[in-house]
Each structure stands twice: as structure tokens, then as C-alpha cells.
Design a protein around this motif. Structure first.
Motif, PDB file in Angstrom:
ATOM      1  N   ILE A  63       0.833  -1.205   0.000  1.00  0.00           N
ATOM      2  CA  ILE A  63       0.000   0.000   0.000  1.00  0.00           C
ATOM      3  C   ILE A  63       0.865   1.251   0.000  1.00  0.00           C
ATOM      4  O   ILE A  63       0.624   2.206  -0.755  1.00  0.00           O
ATOM      5  CB  ILE A  63      -0.951  -0.004   1.219  1.00  0.00           C
ATOM      6  N   GLY A  64       1.885   1.277   0.850  1.00  0.00           N
ATOM      7  CA  GLY A  64       2.744   2.449   0.939  1.00  0.00           C
ATOM      8  C   GLY A  64       3.446   2.748  -0.367  1.00  0.00           C
ATOM      9  O   GLY A  64       3.556   3.912  -0.778  1.00  0.00           O
ATOM     10  N   GLY A  65       3.930   1.705  -1.048  1.00  0.00           N
ATOM     11  CA  GLY A  65       4.616   1.913  -2.315  1.00  0.00           C
ATOM     12  C   GLY A  65       3.694   2.447  -3.395  1.00  0.00           C
ATOM     13  O   GLY A  65       4.096   3.265  -4.231  1.00  0.00           O
ATOM     14  N   GLN A  66       2.439   1.973  -3.388  1.00  0.00           N
ATOM     15  CA  GLN A  66       1.494   2.422  -4.400  1.00  0.00           C
ATOM     16  C   GLN A  66       0.952   3.825  -4.120  1.00  0.00           C
ATOM     17  O   GLN A  66       0.738   4.617  -5.040  1.00  0.00           O
ATOM     18  CB  GLN A  66       0.328   1.426  -4.501  1.00  0.00           C
ATOM     19  N   VAL A  67       0.719   4.137  -2.857  1.00  0.00           N
ATOM     20  CA  VAL A  67       0.122   5.428  -2.504  1.00  0.00           C
ATOM     21  C   VAL A  67       1.166   6.535  -2.415  1.00  0.00           C
ATOM     22  O   VAL A  67       1.008   7.618  -2.990  1.00  0.00           O
ATOM     23  CB  VAL A  67      -0.639   5.320  -1.162  1.00  0.00           C
ATOM     24  N   PHE A  68       2.254   6.274  -1.697  1.00  0.00           N
ATOM     25  CA  PHE A  68       3.253   7.314  -1.453  1.00  0.00           C
ATOM     26  C   PHE A  68       4.500   7.166  -2.324  1.00  0.00           C
ATOM     27  O   PHE A  68       5.170   8.145  -2.631  1.00  0.00           O
ATOM     28  CB  PHE A  68       3.670   7.309   0.024  1.00  0.00           C
ATOM     29  N   GLY A  69       4.821   5.944  -2.697  1.00  0.00           N
ATOM     30  CA  GLY A  69       6.025   5.721  -3.473  1.00  0.00           C
ATOM     31  C   GLY A  69       7.276   5.816  -2.613  1.00  0.00           C
ATOM     32  O   GLY A  69       7.209   6.086  -1.410  1.00  0.00           O
ATOM     33  N   TYR A  70       8.401   5.600  -3.248  1.00  0.00           N
ATOM     34  CA  TYR A  70       9.695   5.692  -2.575  1.00  0.00           C
ATOM     35  C   TYR A  70      10.499   6.776  -3.267  1.00  0.00           C
ATOM     36  O   TYR A  70      10.410   6.959  -4.476  1.00  0.00           O
ATOM     37  CB  TYR A  70      10.445   4.364  -2.667  1.00  0.00           C
ATOM     38  N   GLY A  71      11.294   7.494  -2.502  1.00  0.00           N
ATOM     39  CA  GLY A  71      12.050   8.548  -3.154  1.00  0.00           C
ATOM     40  C   GLY A  71      13.135   9.152  -2.300  1.00  0.00           C
ATOM     41  O   GLY A  71      13.228   8.922  -1.093  1.00  0.00           O
ATOM     42  N   ALA A  72      13.968   9.933  -2.985  1.00  0.00           N
ATOM     43  CA  ALA A  72      15.048  10.676  -2.344  1.00  0.00           C
ATOM     44  C   ALA A  72      15.544  11.719  -3.333  1.00  0.00           C
ATOM     45  O   ALA A  72      15.436  11.539  -4.552  1.00  0.00           O
ATOM     46  CB  ALA A  72      16.186   9.737  -1.938  1.00  0.00           C
ATOM     47  N   PHE A  73      16.062  12.818  -2.815  1.00  0.00           N
ATOM     48  CA  PHE A  73      16.625  13.891  -3.631  1.00  0.00           C
ATOM     49  C   PHE A  73      15.630  14.416  -4.655  1.00  0.00           C
ATOM     50  O   PHE A  73      15.989  14.754  -5.791  1.00  0.00           O
ATOM     51  CB  PHE A  73      17.902  13.416  -4.334  1.00  0.00           C
ATOM     52  N   PRO A  79       6.531   1.510  -7.573  1.00  0.00           N
ATOM     53  CA  PRO A  79       6.721   0.214  -8.235  1.00  0.00           C
ATOM     54  C   PRO A  79       5.492  -0.157  -9.054  1.00  0.00           C
ATOM     55  O   PRO A  79       4.359   0.120  -8.642  1.00  0.00           O
ATOM     56  CB  PRO A  79       6.903  -0.760  -7.057  1.00  0.00           C
ATOM     57  N   PRO A  80       5.682  -0.754 -10.210  1.00  0.00           N
ATOM     58  CA  PRO A  80       4.531  -1.252 -10.985  1.00  0.00           C
ATOM     59  C   PRO A  80       3.672  -2.142 -10.091  1.00  0.00           C
ATOM     60  O   PRO A  80       4.190  -2.949  -9.322  1.00  0.00           O
ATOM     61  CB  PRO A  80       5.179  -2.045 -12.124  1.00  0.00           C
ATOM     62  N   ILE A  81       2.358  -1.994 -10.210  1.00  0.00           N
ATOM     63  CA  ILE A  81       1.465  -2.688  -9.284  1.00  0.00           C
ATOM     64  C   ILE A  81       1.634  -4.206  -9.363  1.00  0.00           C
ATOM     65  O   ILE A  81       1.565  -4.905  -8.338  1.00  0.00           O
ATOM     66  CB  ILE A  81      -0.007  -2.284  -9.542  1.00  0.00           C
ATOM     67  N   GLY A  82       1.883  -4.722 -10.556  1.00  0.00           N
ATOM     68  CA  GLY A  82       2.070  -6.161 -10.685  1.00  0.00           C
ATOM     69  C   GLY A  82       3.309  -6.635  -9.957  1.00  0.00           C
ATOM     70  O   GLY A  82       3.285  -7.642  -9.233  1.00  0.00           O
ATOM     71  N   ALA A 201      13.028  -7.603  -9.398  1.00  0.00           N
ATOM     72  CA  ALA A 201      13.867  -6.500  -9.878  1.00  0.00           C
ATOM     73  C   ALA A 201      13.747  -6.205 -11.366  1.00  0.00           C
ATOM     74  O   ALA A 201      13.917  -5.062 -11.764  1.00  0.00           O
ATOM     75  CB  ALA A 201      15.331  -6.779  -9.534  1.00  0.00           C
ATOM     76  N   PRO A 202      13.472  -7.176 -12.243  1.00  0.00           N
ATOM     77  CA  PRO A 202      13.523  -6.886 -13.675  1.00  0.00           C
ATOM     78  C   PRO A 202      12.617  -5.766 -14.148  1.00  0.00           C
ATOM     79  O   PRO A 202      12.928  -5.084 -15.108  1.00  0.00           O
ATOM     80  CB  PRO A 202      13.100  -8.218 -14.328  1.00  0.00           C
ATOM     81  N   SER A 203      11.464  -5.530 -13.487  1.00  0.00           N
ATOM     82  CA  SER A 203      10.549  -4.492 -13.928  1.00  0.00           C
ATOM     83  C   SER A 203      11.044  -3.124 -13.517  1.00  0.00           C
ATOM     84  O   SER A 203      11.522  -2.933 -12.399  1.00  0.00           O
ATOM     85  CB  SER A 203       9.146  -4.740 -13.340  1.00  0.00           C
ATOM     86  N   LEU A 204      10.927  -2.140 -14.392  1.00  0.00           N
ATOM     87  CA  LEU A 204      11.363  -0.776 -14.071  1.00  0.00           C
ATOM     88  C   LEU A 204      10.281  -0.031 -13.302  1.00  0.00           C
ATOM     89  O   LEU A 204       9.088  -0.162 -13.581  1.00  0.00           O
ATOM     90  CB  LEU A 204      11.666  -0.008 -15.368  1.00  0.00           C
ATOM     91  N   PRO A 205      10.645   0.781 -12.314  1.00  0.00           N
ATOM     92  CA  PRO A 205       9.662   1.511 -11.537  1.00  0.00           C
ATOM     93  C   PRO A 205       9.090   2.702 -12.304  1.00  0.00           C
ATOM     94  O   PRO A 205       9.671   3.188 -13.285  1.00  0.00           O
ATOM     95  CB  PRO A 205      10.479   1.999 -10.327  1.00  0.00           C
ATOM     96  N   ASP A 206       7.971   3.186 -11.844  1.00  0.00           N
ATOM     97  CA  ASP A 206       7.347   4.399 -12.370  1.00  0.00           C
ATOM     98  C   ASP A 206       7.987   5.588 -11.677  1.00  0.00           C
ATOM     99  O   ASP A 206       7.704   5.867 -10.518  1.00  0.00           O
ATOM    100  CB  ASP A 206       5.825   4.340 -12.089  1.00  0.00           C
ATOM    101  N   ILE A 207       8.876   6.319 -12.388  1.00  0.00           N
ATOM    102  CA  ILE A 207       9.644   7.401 -11.774  1.00  0.00           C
ATOM    103  C   ILE A 207       8.927   8.725 -11.972  1.00  0.00           C
ATOM    104  O   ILE A 207       8.458   9.038 -13.060  1.00  0.00           O
ATOM    105  CB  ILE A 207      11.073   7.478 -12.379  1.00  0.00           C
TER     106      ILE A 207
END
Length: 209
Positions: A63-73, A79-82, A201-207
Motif C-alpha cells: 500500500i505504501g509503495g502504491q500510494v506514497f512511493g519511494y524517493g530521495a533527492f 513500483p509497478p502494481i504487478g 527486480a527486472p521491472s522498471l519503476p514508475d519514476i
């Protein structure tokens, strides 16, 4: 007409989980003594206690990754939902498996430290000592607070208290027993992390900027 006495209804599974988790966190010594004496099976330990608490971290991180995402700088990614869903399911399944694996290690090592082998008691130790770590997984709901997950290290203290009581290990050997079990637990944790990372890891995140 006389009143018919009524008995109190048995506590719901949810209430039982909350009560056990609260007691093991706030009154660990007393609660380990209760756990030591109560009858149990692998099924009764897993259902519903382990099944519910082990799900907290994976669900919160999803939930946290989908709602808030991860980040820095100033850069954040979601992350892609799948990929996130697969990661959560894998993390959950491996948490259940590693709990059982750790119990086997606890049981196998007990005689080396003057303790008694007992697979059910070992599973109690592995499952209930993990309570703090599983509860701390809730901080995954807000990735910025993930550092607070370190509060889950309280599980190491719970492990130290529970091992000598349930596995009948002399107190003077409890520290050595605990340290060996902790090393194994860390190795299992690293293996689980590596497995989840390698499969997602193979899937690229939504930046996002």
C-alpha cells in the motif's frame, strides 16, 4: 422466574491475536510462561496468529509503495502494481516458511546448549518472538517512516527471554543459544530478501519528479 445464568462468549480470533500480541510486547516474561504451559500444534500456532501478523509488513509495503512511493533527492518512484503485488505475496509466503525453518533450527540446536528438543515449543518461540518485527512492519505504510521498523529489533529480546523458558536451556547458556539463533535468523532474512529482489527486480519503476 429465576434468571438463567449465561456464560461469556469466547473471545474472537481477532481479540485473541490482539491480546497475545499486547501481552508478549508489554509483559514478555509472564507471557512466555503462559505460552510454555499451553497446549498447541503447528496449526494452532499458525492459524490465525502467524498468518495474520506475518501479513502486516507485506500489505503495508504494498500500500505504501502504491500510494506514497519511494524517493530521495526530489525523485520518487512507484513500483509497478504487478511487481509490487508479486513482491508482497512472495514476502508473505517466505515469512511463513522461514518461521518454520527457524523453528527447526531452534529445535535442532537445543541439545547443544543443554536444552530439550520439542518442535512445537520451538515453533512457539519462532512465532511469538517475531511479534515485534511483524508489528513494526506497519510503518511500511508510509515509506518515510520505514526507519521506525528498527523497533522490530525488540523481537531479539523476546527471543532471548523465550528460548530458555520453552526449550529448557540453562540460563548461563541462554545468551550463546540466542546469538547462534540470531545469526541463523539474519541469514534466513538475507536469503529471503535476495529471493524477493531477484524475482521482482527486472521491472522498471514508475519514476516521478
Amino acid at each position: 422466574m429465576s434468571d438463567i445464568p449465561t456464560s461469556n462468549p469466547p473471545p474472537s480470533p481477532a481479540a485473541g491475536i490482539i491480546e497475545r500480541a499486547k501481552n508478549i510486547i508489554l509483559k514478555p516474561k509472564e507471557t512466555w510462561a503462559v505460552i510454555d504451559a499451553e497446549p498447541a500444534t503447528t496449526q494452532s500456532i499458525y492459524m490465525p496468529y502467524v498468518l495474520v501478523l506475518a501479513a502486516i509488513g507485506p500489505i503495508a509495503q504494498f500500500i505504501g509503495g502504491q500510494v506514497f512511493g519511494y524517493g530521495a533527492f526530489g525523485i520518487s518512484f512507484h513500483p509497478p502494481i504487478g511487481t509490487a503485488l508479486v513482491s508482497a505475496i512472495l514476502s508473505y509466503g517466505l515469512a511463513l516458511a522461514t518461521t518454520f525453518a527457524l523453528a527447526l533450527v531452534i529445535d535442532g540446536l537445543a541439545p547443544n546448549f543443554g536444552g530439550q528438543k520439542n518442535q512445537v515449543q520451538a515453533l512457539k518461540v519462532a512465532a511469538y518472538s517475531a511479534t515485534a518485527g511483524w508489528l513494526a512492519g506497519v510503518f511500511g505504510l508510509i515509506p518515510a517512516l520505514a526507519i521506525l521498523g528498527l523497533l522490530g529489533l525488540y523481537s531479539l529480546y523476546l527471543l532471548y527471554l523465550g528460548l530458555p523458558i520453552l526449550m529448557k536451556v540453562p540460563q548461563d547458556k541462554a545468551m550463546g543459544y540466542t546469538m547462534v539463533v540470531i545469526i541463523v535468523a539474519v541469514v534466513l532474512f538475507l536469503i529471503v530478501g535476495a529471493i524477493v529482489a531477484s524475482l521482482t527486480a527486472p521491472s522498471l519503476p514508475d519514476i516521478r519528479m
